[in-house]
Scaffold this motif. Structure first.
Motif, PDB file in Angstrom:
ATOM      1  N   ALA A 110       0.331  -0.924  -0.338  1.00  0.00           N
ATOM      2  CA  ALA A 110       0.054  -0.079  -0.374  1.00  0.00           C
ATOM      3  C   ALA A 110       0.973   1.113   0.088  1.00  0.00           C
ATOM      4  O   ALA A 110       0.150   2.123  -0.097  1.00  0.00           O
ATOM      5  CB  ALA A 110      -0.521  -0.133   1.346  1.00  0.00           C
ATOM      6  N   LEU A 111       1.743   1.354   0.652  1.00  0.00           N
ATOM      7  CA  LEU A 111       2.754   2.601   0.667  1.00  0.00           C
ATOM      8  C   LEU A 111       3.994   2.371  -0.540  1.00  0.00           C
ATOM      9  O   LEU A 111       3.798   3.564  -1.292  1.00  0.00           O
ATOM     10  CB  LEU A 111       3.687   1.955   1.882  1.00  0.00           C
ATOM     11  CG  LEU A 111       2.922   2.357   3.213  1.00  0.00           C
ATOM     12  CD1 LEU A 111       4.276   1.783   4.306  1.00  0.00           C
ATOM     13  CD2 LEU A 111       2.948   4.680   3.623  1.00  0.00           C
ATOM     14  N   ALA A 112       3.889   0.800  -1.000  1.00  0.00           N
ATOM     15  CA  ALA A 112       4.939   1.447  -2.548  1.00  0.00           C
ATOM     16  C   ALA A 112       4.045   2.240  -3.506  1.00  0.00           C
ATOM     17  O   ALA A 112       4.010   2.629  -3.887  1.00  0.00           O
ATOM     18  CB  ALA A 112       5.403   0.089  -2.063  1.00  0.00           C
ATOM     19  N   ILE A 113       2.850   1.615  -3.474  1.00  0.00           N
ATOM     20  CA  ILE A 113       2.270   2.143  -4.995  1.00  0.00           C
ATOM     21  C   ILE A 113       1.995   3.745  -4.514  1.00  0.00           C
ATOM     22  O   ILE A 113       1.900   4.604  -5.467  1.00  0.00           O
ATOM     23  CB  ILE A 113       0.755   1.344  -4.349  1.00  0.00           C
ATOM     24  CG1 ILE A 113       0.413  -0.072  -5.066  1.00  0.00           C
ATOM     25  CG2 ILE A 113      -0.425   2.309  -5.243  1.00  0.00           C
ATOM     26  CD1 ILE A 113      -0.177  -0.780  -5.396  1.00  0.00           C
ATOM     27  N   LEU A 114       2.555   4.086  -3.083  1.00  0.00           N
ATOM     28  CA  LEU A 114       1.859   5.979  -3.573  1.00  0.00           C
ATOM     29  C   LEU A 114       3.669   6.677  -3.310  1.00  0.00           C
ATOM     30  O   LEU A 114       3.421   7.123  -3.569  1.00  0.00           O
ATOM     31  CB  LEU A 114       1.845   6.309  -1.901  1.00  0.00           C
ATOM     32  CG  LEU A 114      -0.300   5.990  -1.430  1.00  0.00           C
ATOM     33  CD1 LEU A 114      -0.406   6.167   0.043  1.00  0.00           C
ATOM     34  CD2 LEU A 114      -0.551   6.172  -2.528  1.00  0.00           C
ATOM     35  N   GLY A 115       4.320   5.420  -3.467  1.00  0.00           N
ATOM     36  CA  GLY A 115       5.504   6.030  -3.665  1.00  0.00           C
ATOM     37  C   GLY A 115       6.779   6.413  -2.465  1.00  0.00           C
ATOM     38  O   GLY A 115       7.517   7.141  -2.149  1.00  0.00           O
ATOM     39  N   GLU A 116       6.073   5.851  -1.327  1.00  0.00           N
ATOM     40  CA  GLU A 116       6.768   5.653   0.128  1.00  0.00           C
ATOM     41  C   GLU A 116       7.984   5.352  -0.632  1.00  0.00           C
ATOM     42  O   GLU A 116       8.927   4.588  -0.902  1.00  0.00           O
ATOM     43  CB  GLU A 116       6.273   5.724   0.878  1.00  0.00           C
ATOM     44  CG  GLU A 116       6.952   5.810   2.589  1.00  0.00           C
ATOM     45  CD  GLU A 116       6.701   6.610   3.088  1.00  0.00           C
ATOM     46  OE1 GLU A 116       7.666   7.844   2.798  1.00  0.00           O
ATOM     47  OE2 GLU A 116       5.331   6.917   3.107  1.00  0.00           O
ATOM     48  N   ILE A 159      -4.778   1.027   7.319  1.00  0.00           N
ATOM     49  CA  ILE A 159      -4.617   2.072   8.904  1.00  0.00           C
ATOM     50  C   ILE A 159      -2.998   2.565   7.849  1.00  0.00           C
ATOM     51  O   ILE A 159      -2.838   3.939   8.305  1.00  0.00           O
ATOM     52  CB  ILE A 159      -4.519   2.046  10.227  1.00  0.00           C
ATOM     53  CG1 ILE A 159      -4.665   3.368  10.545  1.00  0.00           C
ATOM     54  CG2 ILE A 159      -3.296   1.831  10.221  1.00  0.00           C
ATOM     55  CD1 ILE A 159      -5.544   3.634  10.367  1.00  0.00           C
ATOM     56  N   ILE A 160      -2.019   2.006   7.349  1.00  0.00           N
ATOM     57  CA  ILE A 160      -0.892   2.590   7.401  1.00  0.00           C
ATOM     58  C   ILE A 160      -0.318   3.974   6.307  1.00  0.00           C
ATOM     59  O   ILE A 160       0.562   4.018   6.079  1.00  0.00           O
ATOM     60  CB  ILE A 160       0.250   1.246   6.690  1.00  0.00           C
ATOM     61  CG1 ILE A 160       1.501   1.237   6.671  1.00  0.00           C
ATOM     62  CG2 ILE A 160      -0.036   1.114   5.297  1.00  0.00           C
ATOM     63  CD1 ILE A 160       1.983   1.068   7.904  1.00  0.00           C
ATOM     64  N   THR A 161      -1.455   3.801   5.702  1.00  0.00           N
ATOM     65  CA  THR A 161      -1.419   4.967   4.585  1.00  0.00           C
ATOM     66  C   THR A 161      -1.747   6.194   5.301  1.00  0.00           C
ATOM     67  O   THR A 161      -2.224   7.565   4.397  1.00  0.00           O
ATOM     68  CB  THR A 161      -1.686   5.169   3.354  1.00  0.00           C
ATOM     69  OG1 THR A 161      -3.406   4.361   3.013  1.00  0.00           O
ATOM     70  CG2 THR A 161      -1.735   3.906   2.863  1.00  0.00           C
ATOM     71  N   ASP A 162      -2.102   5.988   6.239  1.00  0.00           N
ATOM     72  CA  ASP A 162      -2.999   7.130   6.648  1.00  0.00           C
ATOM     73  C   ASP A 162      -4.095   7.871   6.027  1.00  0.00           C
ATOM     74  O   ASP A 162      -4.130   8.769   5.599  1.00  0.00           O
ATOM     75  CB  ASP A 162      -2.266   8.703   7.649  1.00  0.00           C
ATOM     76  CG  ASP A 162      -1.246   8.162   7.865  1.00  0.00           C
ATOM     77  OD1 ASP A 162      -1.607   7.360   9.866  1.00  0.00           O
ATOM     78  OD2 ASP A 162       0.018   8.759   8.191  1.00  0.00           O
ATOM     79  N   PRO A 163      -5.231   6.849   5.646  1.00  0.00           N
ATOM     80  CA  PRO A 163      -6.505   7.487   4.738  1.00  0.00           C
ATOM     81  C   PRO A 163      -7.485   8.709   5.668  1.00  0.00           C
ATOM     82  O   PRO A 163      -7.487   8.577   7.308  1.00  0.00           O
ATOM     83  CB  PRO A 163      -7.740   5.656   4.939  1.00  0.00           C
ATOM     84  CG  PRO A 163      -6.073   5.469   5.906  1.00  0.00           C
ATOM     85  CD  PRO A 163      -5.634   5.233   6.074  1.00  0.00           C
TER      86      PRO A 163
END
Length: 255
Positions: A110-116, A159-163
């Protein structure tokens, strides 16, 4: 307090062989930042259809859904996909973890998709895993985990992406009572400590008693609303059961 979700005169109709079914019929409500709201109703009450519309999985027939100030009912599909990734977290009844990835990798995706940045991903995962009590199992694959462990990994992924908004669809439906209790405690912790905003659909009064507010649906409309306030969970459970009995529902669990 900021309004995270506003539903305005929402309608969802289905046509079938000349008949018209009003699954959601002029529903309006708001969810404020940091609220933990449950939606209850019998099968066919419209609760799942309502959640599907809010999650942008389904399209409303009429009305508006505003999430974090953005009207999702008017978005194009490409914009919706980006919006889901950035603003929404999902917890499903059947976990929906990728079997070929470890728990850590399922969460990290989920974080990798957002480019973290990779250097920050493990730090975030380790911190959240410790809070959810899954630190010992996140290197395992889903088939090596219990149902409750899988659902807590799914909770971490949500929750990891702080939605802005976490949407939970019968999250305890596939769990035994002990695993369900652990998951519900995790959701309460996320709500209280991280101020996560949660909207949860459930048919179960025991699960709903962990929420701060309950919307009851019947025949596609809001039938009643309960606010927990200073009630203990047992007191709130009993009030929920009173409304369920008025709606013609069945008794589920005892506290």
């Amino acid at each position: 307090m900021r309004t995270v979700l506003r539903v305005e005169n929402l309608e969802k109709f289905y046509k079938n062989k000349g008949s018209l079914t009003k699954a959601v019929n002029h529903i309006s409500f708001e969810v404020q930042q940091g609220e933990y709201v449950g939606i209850m109703g019998a099968s066919g009450s419209g609760k799942t259809t309502l959640l599907n519309c809010i999650s942008t999985i389904d399209h409303a027939t009429a009305g508006h859904i505003i999430i974090n100030g953005k009207n999702v009912t008017g978005m194009k599909e490409r914009s919706l996909a980006k919006f889901r990734r950035e603003e929404l977290g999902f917890i499903f009844q059947d976990f929906n973890l990728l079997d070929t990835l470890t728990g850590r990798d399922n969460i990290a995706l989920a974080l990798a998709i957002l480019g973290e940045k990779p250097a920050l991903i493990d730090k975030k995962i380790d911190a959240l895993a410790a809070e959810l009590g899954i630190k010992e199992i996140i290197e395992k694959y889903p088939y090596e985990m219990s149902g409750g462990q899988q659902q807590r990994v799914a909770c971490a992924r949500a929750i990891i992406t702080d939605p802005s908004l976490i949407l939970a669809d019968e999250p305890t439906g596939a769990l035994d009572s002990r695993s369900a209790e652990m998951l519900l405690n995790s959701l309460e912790m996320l709500n209280e400590k991280k101020k996560a905003t949660i909207l949860m659909v459930t048919h179960d009064a025991f699960t709903a008693s962990h929420c701060g507010r309950i919307l009851f649906l019947k025949d596609g409309k809001i039938f009643n609303e309960l606010i927990r306030g200073d009630d203990t969970r047992k007191e709130f459970f009993l009030k929920i059961m009173q409304v369920v009995s008025l709606m013609g529902g069945e008794r589920n669990h005892a506290v």
